[in-house]
Write a protein that holds these residues in place. Sequence first.
Motif, mmCIF file in Angstrom:
data_model
loop_
_atom_site.group_PDB
_atom_site.id
_atom_site.type_symbol
_atom_site.label_atom_id
_atom_site.label_comp_id
_atom_site.label_asym_id
_atom_site.label_seq_id
_atom_site.Cartn_x
_atom_site.Cartn_y
_atom_site.Cartn_z
ATOM 1 N N ASN A 122 -11.673 -41.756 -3.181
ATOM 2 C CA ASN A 122 -11.023 -42.865 -3.884
ATOM 3 C C ASN A 122 -12.030 -43.918 -4.327
ATOM 4 O O ASN A 122 -11.924 -44.478 -5.426
ATOM 5 C CB ASN A 122 -9.963 -43.495 -2.981
ATOM 6 C CG ASN A 122 -8.809 -42.556 -2.694
ATOM 7 O OD1 ASN A 122 -8.629 -41.549 -3.373
ATOM 8 N ND2 ASN A 122 -8.033 -42.868 -1.684
ATOM 9 N N TRP A 123 -13.035 -44.196 -3.493
ATOM 10 C CA TRP A 123 -14.025 -45.200 -3.852
ATOM 11 C C TRP A 123 -14.987 -44.694 -4.925
ATOM 12 O O TRP A 123 -15.522 -45.472 -5.716
ATOM 13 C CB TRP A 123 -14.783 -45.653 -2.608
ATOM 14 C CG TRP A 123 -14.038 -46.723 -1.871
ATOM 15 C CD1 TRP A 123 -13.238 -46.565 -0.774
ATOM 16 C CD2 TRP A 123 -14.005 -48.110 -2.197
ATOM 17 N NE1 TRP A 123 -12.709 -47.767 -0.404
ATOM 18 C CE2 TRP A 123 -13.166 -48.732 -1.249
ATOM 19 C CE3 TRP A 123 -14.594 -48.888 -3.186
ATOM 20 C CZ2 TRP A 123 -12.907 -50.105 -1.279
ATOM 21 C CZ3 TRP A 123 -14.338 -50.246 -3.218
ATOM 22 C CH2 TRP A 123 -13.507 -50.844 -2.274
ATOM 23 N N PHE A 208 -6.799 -48.997 -5.075
ATOM 24 C CA PHE A 208 -5.680 -49.051 -6.011
ATOM 25 C C PHE A 208 -5.783 -50.276 -6.909
ATOM 26 O O PHE A 208 -5.646 -50.184 -8.139
ATOM 27 C CB PHE A 208 -4.360 -49.074 -5.227
ATOM 28 C CG PHE A 208 -3.126 -48.990 -6.083
ATOM 29 C CD1 PHE A 208 -2.575 -47.765 -6.415
ATOM 30 C CD2 PHE A 208 -2.523 -50.145 -6.568
ATOM 31 C CE1 PHE A 208 -1.435 -47.693 -7.208
ATOM 32 C CE2 PHE A 208 -1.393 -50.078 -7.360
ATOM 33 C CZ PHE A 208 -0.846 -48.850 -7.677
ATOM 34 N N VAL A 209 -6.064 -51.439 -6.326
ATOM 35 C CA VAL A 209 -6.157 -52.682 -7.102
ATOM 36 C C VAL A 209 -7.352 -52.632 -8.050
ATOM 37 O O VAL A 209 -7.243 -52.977 -9.236
ATOM 38 C CB VAL A 209 -6.251 -53.890 -6.155
ATOM 39 C CG1 VAL A 209 -6.559 -55.163 -6.935
ATOM 40 C CG2 VAL A 209 -4.956 -54.058 -5.377
ATOM 41 N N LEU A 214 -9.664 -52.344 -13.452
ATOM 42 C CA LEU A 214 -10.719 -51.802 -14.310
ATOM 43 C C LEU A 214 -10.158 -50.933 -15.430
ATOM 44 O O LEU A 214 -10.649 -50.974 -16.564
ATOM 45 C CB LEU A 214 -11.712 -50.999 -13.465
ATOM 46 C CG LEU A 214 -12.574 -51.820 -12.500
ATOM 47 C CD1 LEU A 214 -13.375 -50.900 -11.586
ATOM 48 C CD2 LEU A 214 -13.514 -52.742 -13.265
ATOM 49 N N THR A 215 -9.115 -50.159 -15.132
ATOM 50 C CA THR A 215 -8.497 -49.338 -16.177
ATOM 51 C C THR A 215 -7.880 -50.204 -17.260
ATOM 52 O O THR A 215 -8.002 -49.911 -18.463
ATOM 53 C CB THR A 215 -7.430 -48.413 -15.556
ATOM 54 O OG1 THR A 215 -8.022 -47.598 -14.539
ATOM 55 C CG2 THR A 215 -6.816 -47.512 -16.620
ATOM 56 N N ALA A 216 -7.227 -51.293 -16.849
ATOM 57 C CA ALA A 216 -6.654 -52.212 -17.835
ATOM 58 C C ALA A 216 -7.747 -52.845 -18.698
ATOM 59 O O ALA A 216 -7.599 -52.941 -19.929
ATOM 60 C CB ALA A 216 -5.838 -53.296 -17.122
ATOM 61 N N PHE A 299 -4.222 -41.261 -10.840
ATOM 62 C CA PHE A 299 -4.382 -41.683 -9.445
ATOM 63 C C PHE A 299 -3.446 -42.837 -9.122
ATOM 64 O O PHE A 299 -2.820 -42.860 -8.047
ATOM 65 C CB PHE A 299 -5.828 -42.109 -9.192
ATOM 66 C CG PHE A 299 -6.038 -42.773 -7.854
ATOM 67 C CD1 PHE A 299 -6.183 -42.013 -6.700
ATOM 68 C CD2 PHE A 299 -6.075 -44.153 -7.744
ATOM 69 C CE1 PHE A 299 -6.358 -42.622 -5.460
ATOM 70 C CE2 PHE A 299 -6.252 -44.774 -6.515
ATOM 71 C CZ PHE A 299 -6.399 -43.997 -5.371
ATOM 72 N N LEU A 300 -3.319 -43.795 -10.016
ATOM 73 C CA LEU A 300 -2.413 -44.918 -9.779
ATOM 74 C C LEU A 300 -0.967 -44.448 -9.665
ATOM 75 O O LEU A 300 -0.228 -44.894 -8.775
ATOM 76 C CB LEU A 300 -2.545 -45.940 -10.907
ATOM 77 C CG LEU A 300 -3.896 -46.651 -11.031
ATOM 78 C CD1 LEU A 300 -3.908 -47.544 -12.263
ATOM 79 C CD2 LEU A 300 -4.189 -47.470 -9.775
ATOM 80 N N LEU A 301 -0.556 -43.544 -10.539
ATOM 81 C CA LEU A 301 0.821 -43.051 -10.505
ATOM 82 C C LEU A 301 1.105 -42.252 -9.243
ATOM 83 O O LEU A 301 2.176 -42.389 -8.629
ATOM 84 C CB LEU A 301 1.096 -42.192 -11.742
ATOM 85 C CG LEU A 301 1.070 -42.926 -13.088
ATOM 86 C CD1 LEU A 301 1.268 -41.937 -14.235
ATOM 87 C CD2 LEU A 301 2.127 -44.010 -13.138
ATOM 88 N N LEU A 302 0.143 -41.428 -8.818
ATOM 89 C CA LEU A 302 0.361 -40.602 -7.631
ATOM 90 C C LEU A 302 0.274 -41.416 -6.346
ATOM 91 O O LEU A 302 0.884 -41.031 -5.333
ATOM 92 C CB LEU A 302 -0.672 -39.465 -7.595
ATOM 93 C CG LEU A 302 -0.562 -38.427 -8.716
ATOM 94 C CD1 LEU A 302 -1.685 -37.411 -8.610
ATOM 95 C CD2 LEU A 302 0.789 -37.732 -8.683
ATOM 96 N N SER A 303 -0.477 -42.508 -6.347
ATOM 97 C CA SER A 303 -0.618 -43.331 -5.147
ATOM 98 C C SER A 303 0.469 -44.382 -5.014
ATOM 99 O O SER A 303 0.669 -44.936 -3.924
ATOM 100 C CB SER A 303 -1.983 -44.028 -5.140
ATOM 101 O OG SER A 303 -3.033 -43.092 -5.180
#
Length: 396
Positions: A122-123, A208-209, A214-216, A299-303
């Motif tokens: 994840n990191w 997650f945060v 960063l994606t945004a 990853f965001l959707l699955l987590s």
Amino acid sequence: KTSSPVLFYFIFHTLNSHPHRRSNDKLQFLYLILAASNIKKYNLIVLAVIGVPSNALTVATILSMHALSPATFFVVLLAVFDGCALIVKLLGNQLGQHGMQDHLWFCKHIEPLSIFFSTTANWILVLICLERFISVCYPLKKAYLFTKRRSYICAAILIGSLFTFIMTALGVTRTVQNSICTTEQRFISFYDNVWLYLNVALHLFVPFVFIALLTAFIIYGLQRSRKHRMSLMRKSDGSGEEMTVLKESGQDGSGGPRKSKSHSTAKAATSNHNQKMLDNTARVERAITLMLIAAGVVFLLLSLPIVVYVIIHGFHAPKVDTVTGARWNLYRMVAYLLCDSSHAINFFLYFCTAKRFRSQLIRILTGRASCYGRRLTRRGYTAGSGGNRGDTEARP
């Protein structure tokens, strides 16, 4: 960790202890318990069968394309840790189902390694998003901030820090008592009040945060650069008439005479070559950015389901003695299934979003991929070879 006879005994004992339930509630309760049990028993087997070969193909495909850049190095590292996470999780799950969880090495090695590999994966995705953020929003600073050497050092520090912390914390605090992997008595306060919160923060909430932010920013930076590029294109179109007049008049911009035809032709060829190289580089960067944005968003959707569960229900499993408790237990198993599937799905995201990745994978599977030595040449020529194909062609 229970066997099937014990599980059925527990189910029917629970049903008989609530005679006021309707028959449909009893059936629903039974189905919920069995569904959660089957997911827990088989989910890691399915994910490992899919994820381990796909992550191996990801590593082979990227390494066969060209020399590693910081972005592709992180992608390879992510695939390695995703595959290791699935293998160790499956090993721990199978050992636990076969009654091997009462061994000390299981508590002090298998469990910590499972947490270490999944947390590190994840990191590494956070590092990938950070590298793409700098590439998109600060492209002029990327060559200085994310060199290969700094990428290697950053990855080594991250992996070494997480390994030391997780293996030390769990290796010291965990033990076996009454054939159960548990926490030593003197460390119970630390485990309940510090480790549980720290573990879920390191493994889930903080990555997650970071990935969400960063994606945004990456998506915003892409939109801004697209608008800037369109503006430059409109300006260049507006100055096209002036350039045409200059060419027809046979003069340069200062009113001087037209330069020789051979000189202008060589300059135009060099300019076209440089522009083609810039376009190819930009196309590769856009493809890498697209596939890594897809990985971050997925990853965001699955987590998200497990994040919601931890916020609402806490760290511990719910008491399965009512239909509501059984529903929460099933939701918990599905949330863990989705979270673990993030280690197995990146290969398919790369395949769907990156044409170059697809093409190279097909070459590998059909035996037409170039060996490592041939990556240094392109169509048999290299810079400074003087155009002699025989001097630069790689040996088979």
